[in-house]
Design a protein around this motif. Structure first.
Motif, mmCIF file in Angstrom:
data_model
loop_
_atom_site.group_PDB
_atom_site.id
_atom_site.type_symbol
_atom_site.label_atom_id
_atom_site.label_comp_id
_atom_site.label_asym_id
_atom_site.label_seq_id
_atom_site.Cartn_x
_atom_site.Cartn_y
_atom_site.Cartn_z
ATOM 1 N N MET A 156 0.836 -1.208 0.000
ATOM 2 C CA MET A 156 0.000 0.000 0.000
ATOM 3 C C MET A 156 0.874 1.262 0.000
ATOM 4 O O MET A 156 0.606 2.230 -0.713
ATOM 5 C CB MET A 156 -0.921 -0.060 1.224
ATOM 6 C CG MET A 156 -1.733 1.178 1.495
ATOM 7 S SD MET A 156 -0.860 2.381 2.524
ATOM 8 C CE MET A 156 -0.802 1.545 4.102
ATOM 9 N N ILE A 157 1.940 1.258 0.801
ATOM 10 C CA ILE A 157 2.849 2.412 0.874
ATOM 11 C C ILE A 157 3.490 2.655 -0.495
ATOM 12 O O ILE A 157 3.573 3.787 -0.981
ATOM 13 C CB ILE A 157 3.923 2.182 1.968
ATOM 14 C CG1 ILE A 157 3.273 2.279 3.355
ATOM 15 C CG2 ILE A 157 5.075 3.181 1.833
ATOM 16 C CD1 ILE A 157 4.161 1.796 4.495
ATOM 17 N N GLU A 158 3.891 1.584 -1.139
ATOM 18 C CA GLU A 158 4.504 1.719 -2.463
ATOM 19 C C GLU A 158 3.507 2.294 -3.472
ATOM 20 O O GLU A 158 3.843 3.164 -4.285
ATOM 21 C CB GLU A 158 5.016 0.359 -2.946
ATOM 22 C CG GLU A 158 5.806 0.474 -4.236
ATOM 23 C CD GLU A 158 6.197 -0.876 -4.812
ATOM 24 O OE1 GLU A 158 7.312 -0.992 -5.315
ATOM 25 O OE2 GLU A 158 5.369 -1.810 -4.767
ATOM 26 N N GLU A 159 2.284 1.848 -3.376
ATOM 27 C CA GLU A 159 1.230 2.331 -4.279
ATOM 28 C C GLU A 159 1.004 3.835 -4.093
ATOM 29 O O GLU A 159 0.917 4.593 -5.069
ATOM 30 C CB GLU A 159 -0.053 1.542 -3.975
ATOM 31 C CG GLU A 159 -1.268 1.940 -4.774
ATOM 32 C CD GLU A 159 -2.548 1.524 -4.027
ATOM 33 O OE1 GLU A 159 -2.589 0.407 -3.472
ATOM 34 O OE2 GLU A 159 -3.492 2.344 -3.986
ATOM 35 N N ILE A 160 0.957 4.284 -2.845
ATOM 36 C CA ILE A 160 0.756 5.713 -2.569
ATOM 37 C C ILE A 160 1.940 6.527 -3.095
ATOM 38 O O ILE A 160 1.767 7.590 -3.704
ATOM 39 C CB ILE A 160 0.546 5.943 -1.047
ATOM 40 C CG1 ILE A 160 -0.820 5.408 -0.638
ATOM 41 C CG2 ILE A 160 0.696 7.422 -0.672
ATOM 42 C CD1 ILE A 160 -1.093 5.447 0.854
ATOM 43 N N ALA A 161 3.170 6.029 -2.889
ATOM 44 C CA ALA A 161 4.355 6.761 -3.330
ATOM 45 C C ALA A 161 4.407 6.837 -4.865
ATOM 46 O O ALA A 161 4.758 7.869 -5.432
ATOM 47 C CB ALA A 161 5.613 6.109 -2.779
ATOM 48 N N ALA A 204 0.785 12.501 2.268
ATOM 49 C CA ALA A 204 1.100 11.090 2.028
ATOM 50 C C ALA A 204 1.067 10.307 3.328
ATOM 51 O O ALA A 204 0.507 9.201 3.406
ATOM 52 C CB ALA A 204 2.471 10.959 1.370
ATOM 53 N N VAL A 205 1.641 10.880 4.385
ATOM 54 C CA VAL A 205 1.678 10.171 5.675
ATOM 55 C C VAL A 205 0.262 10.026 6.238
ATOM 56 O O VAL A 205 -0.095 8.977 6.781
ATOM 57 C CB VAL A 205 2.612 10.899 6.672
ATOM 58 C CG1 VAL A 205 2.518 10.274 8.057
ATOM 59 C CG2 VAL A 205 4.058 10.849 6.176
ATOM 60 N N ALA A 206 -0.558 11.064 6.051
ATOM 61 C CA ALA A 206 -1.949 10.985 6.527
ATOM 62 C C ALA A 206 -2.689 9.870 5.794
ATOM 63 O O ALA A 206 -3.446 9.096 6.407
ATOM 64 C CB ALA A 206 -2.647 12.327 6.319
ATOM 65 N N LYS A 241 1.931 6.906 -6.877
ATOM 66 C CA LYS A 241 0.904 7.881 -7.260
ATOM 67 C C LYS A 241 1.430 9.312 -7.122
ATOM 68 O O LYS A 241 1.032 10.204 -7.857
ATOM 69 C CB LYS A 241 -0.296 7.694 -6.322
ATOM 70 C CG LYS A 241 -1.629 7.634 -6.993
ATOM 71 C CD LYS A 241 -2.714 7.209 -5.990
ATOM 72 C CE LYS A 241 -2.673 7.976 -4.689
ATOM 73 N NZ LYS A 241 -3.553 7.451 -3.634
ATOM 74 N N GLY A 242 2.329 9.527 -6.151
ATOM 75 C CA GLY A 242 2.824 10.877 -5.871
ATOM 76 C C GLY A 242 4.179 11.159 -6.484
ATOM 77 O O GLY A 242 4.859 12.104 -6.106
ATOM 78 N N ALA A 243 4.586 10.329 -7.448
ATOM 79 C CA ALA A 243 5.943 10.431 -7.987
ATOM 80 C C ALA A 243 6.224 11.793 -8.601
ATOM 81 O O ALA A 243 7.341 12.291 -8.562
ATOM 82 C CB ALA A 243 6.174 9.326 -9.013
ATOM 83 N N ARG A 244 5.167 12.413 -9.162
ATOM 84 C CA ARG A 244 5.394 13.702 -9.807
ATOM 85 C C ARG A 244 5.732 14.804 -8.805
ATOM 86 O O ARG A 244 6.404 15.765 -9.128
ATOM 87 C CB ARG A 244 4.193 14.090 -10.665
ATOM 88 C CG ARG A 244 4.468 13.766 -12.127
ATOM 89 C CD ARG A 244 3.494 14.442 -13.019
ATOM 90 N NE ARG A 244 2.137 14.056 -12.606
ATOM 91 C CZ ARG A 244 1.043 14.629 -13.094
ATOM 92 N NH1 ARG A 244 1.142 15.589 -13.970
ATOM 93 N NH2 ARG A 244 -0.142 14.237 -12.702
ATOM 94 N N ALA A 245 5.253 14.664 -7.582
ATOM 95 C CA ALA A 245 5.591 15.633 -6.531
ATOM 96 C C ALA A 245 6.860 15.199 -5.798
ATOM 97 O O ALA A 245 7.103 15.587 -4.664
ATOM 98 C CB ALA A 245 4.436 15.756 -5.550
ATOM 99 N N SER A 246 7.658 14.361 -6.466
ATOM 100 C CA SER A 246 8.911 13.847 -5.912
ATOM 101 C C SER A 246 8.691 13.057 -4.633
ATOM 102 O O SER A 246 9.580 12.966 -3.798
ATOM 103 C CB SER A 246 9.906 14.981 -5.635
ATOM 104 O OG SER A 246 10.143 15.695 -6.807
ATOM 105 N N ALA A 257 9.411 14.249 0.311
ATOM 106 C CA ALA A 257 8.657 14.926 -0.752
ATOM 107 C C ALA A 257 9.241 16.305 -0.984
ATOM 108 O O ALA A 257 10.030 16.807 -0.180
ATOM 109 C CB ALA A 257 7.180 15.028 -0.370
ATOM 110 N N ALA A 258 8.819 16.929 -2.091
ATOM 111 C CA ALA A 258 9.338 18.243 -2.465
ATOM 112 C C ALA A 258 8.839 19.340 -1.532
ATOM 113 O O ALA A 258 9.404 20.420 -1.476
ATOM 114 C CB ALA A 258 8.952 18.575 -3.907
#
Ligand code: ZN
Length: 423
Positions: A255-260, A306-308, A262-267, A297-298
């Motif tokens: 799940m953590i990998e999936e969230i990260a 992300a942590v929330a 998804k947010g790859a564009r925001a580094s 993150a950036a």
């Protein structure tokens, strides 16, 4: 630019990096933790080079080596100093350039300024910090936090694996822990903080660019995830009634990998790097699992969001599987944004030595600038490293790139001196 001069600087840097790499506490590999005999040898070497470069040398109460060159021109900034630093501690089985090159670059830049007869309207101080990696004690940036006046003194009671406290290790190193508060600099006395560091990532190697400007050091958080289920017999407890802590942990990691992703564009990057399972036997259903979580993150908002989301999804997974899940915050460091006046000077200098507009990169790795920003403006330059590999003995930076980096640092300093510089 004089190419011969730059390659001469690169050769000098490589020789100094070679010499430093020999200061290790592990035979056959480079390991130099804070306040160890290898740290002492490296600090002595750096102090010797600083003295040869004409700097006034001292070691402070946190074992940082300072090399100071006073202003060469009278004026309103003559009492201030520009700080240039990096770290000389390493990870276990480290590369030779991480941190060390930044210190070497600072010394060579001051030496080049002097040999070219460039007088500056402010002092320059080169700093060799001893604790950036945070490998020996459960805390990073002790040395730069001391100068920045941001040291949390409870750190002094933290222990290494042999139960030696930071306080005891400092005393054994010849430092006076009681003097730490007096080492803090005043904002009014400092022009800014510059650091040259290897990129430790693959971007510059892929784009075939030697140098970049750092826009910011990522917002960073470390957390500890605990999952408690029920241990039981691997043969007798039916699948439907199990509360398997490790199976829950596996779902949490995915799940953590999936969230990260998804947010790859925001580094956004998130990593589970360590996990322990109890009782840890082939025929027992895991009753407990604990794991580390590192999120960067950036910006702070991106990391917080992300942590929330991770906390929320972890609760759902826990409820569905009938396991107890908790996430404890170990530490959170806000994003450290580089100051525009410094990034501008760095970018101009890099453009002059490379002939190309440098890209701006966010640093996913932590650096001393995260502490120094409590004191003053920070600016950083990244240098390409081969294949982006770092924290690894094969870490490699070319002599040419090192020469360009030192030359760009010299020109950055001259640009900051502005009208006051006489070339
Ligand atoms: Zn480093």
């Amino acid at each position: 630019m004089n190419a011969e001069e730059a390659s001469g600087l690169g050769d000098r840097a490589e020789a100094m990096i070679d010499a430093l790499a020999a200061a290790s506490d592990d035979p056959g590999r480079l390991t130099r933790l804070y306040l160890t005999p290898a740290h002492r040898r490296a600090a002595d070497m750096v102090a010797g080079w600083m003295a040869e470069a004409g700097l006034a040398v001292r070691m402070d109460a946190a074992a940082t080596v300072h090399g100071f060159l006073p202003a060469g021109i009278e004026g309103p900034r003559a009492g201030k100093r520009l700080l240039i630093g990096s770290h000389i501690d390493t990870v276990v089985d480290a590369g030779r350039y991480d941190g060390n090159f930044g210190v070497v670059a600072g010394i060579l830049a001051v030496e080049a300024l002097r040999s070219r007869g460039i007088a500056l309207p402010f002092g320059i101080e080169v700093l060799a910090f001893g604790d950036e990696e945070g490998v020996r004690f459960p805390k990073t940036l002790i040395s730069s936090s001391t100068i920045a006046g941001a040291l949390d003194e409870t750190v002094l009671d933290m222990m290494d694996a042999d139960e030696t406290t930071v306080r005891q290790a400092l005393v054994a190193f010849g430092c006076d822990p009681a003097a730490l508060p007096r080492e803090a600099y005043r904002r009014a006395d400092v022009v800014g903080y510059l650091e040259v560091h290897i990129e430790q990532g693959p971007v510059l190697d892929r784009t075939n660019e030697p140098l970049a400007v750092v826009s910011a050091i990522a917002s960073q958080g470390r957390y500890h995830v605990r999952i408690r289920g029920d241990a039981g017999h691997a043969g007798t407890v039916p699948m439907a009634v199990r509360h398997d802590a490790l199976a829950a942990a596996a779902e949490v990691i995915a799940m953590i990998e999936e969230i990260a992703l998804k947010g790859a564009r925001a580094s956004l990057v998130a990593t589970v790097g360590a996990i322990t399972v109890r009782p840890g036997a082939v025929n027992v259903i895991p009753g407990a699992a604990e794991m580390s979580l590192d999120v960067r993150a950036a910006d702070d908002a991106g990391r917080d969001a992300a942590v929330a989301e991770i906390r929320n999804r972890v609760r759902q997974i826990g409820a569905r599987r009938g396991v107890v899940v908790g996430i404890e915050t170990v530490h959170e460091k806000p994003v450290a944004v580089a100051a525009q006046r410094l990034t501008r000077a760095l970018a101009t200098a890099i453009r002059t030595v490379t002939g190309a507009e440098p890209r701006a990169l966010m640093s996913g790795a932590g650096h001393d600038g995260q502490a120094m920003i409590h004191l003053t403006d920070i600016g950083m330059m990244f240098v390409r490293c081969r294949a982006g590999i770092s924290h690894n003995p094969v870490e490699s930076v070319s002599v040419e790139d090192m020469g360009l980096a030192v030359e760009a640092l010299v020109r950055t300093i001259v640009a900051l001196a502005g009208e006051g510089a006489v070339s």
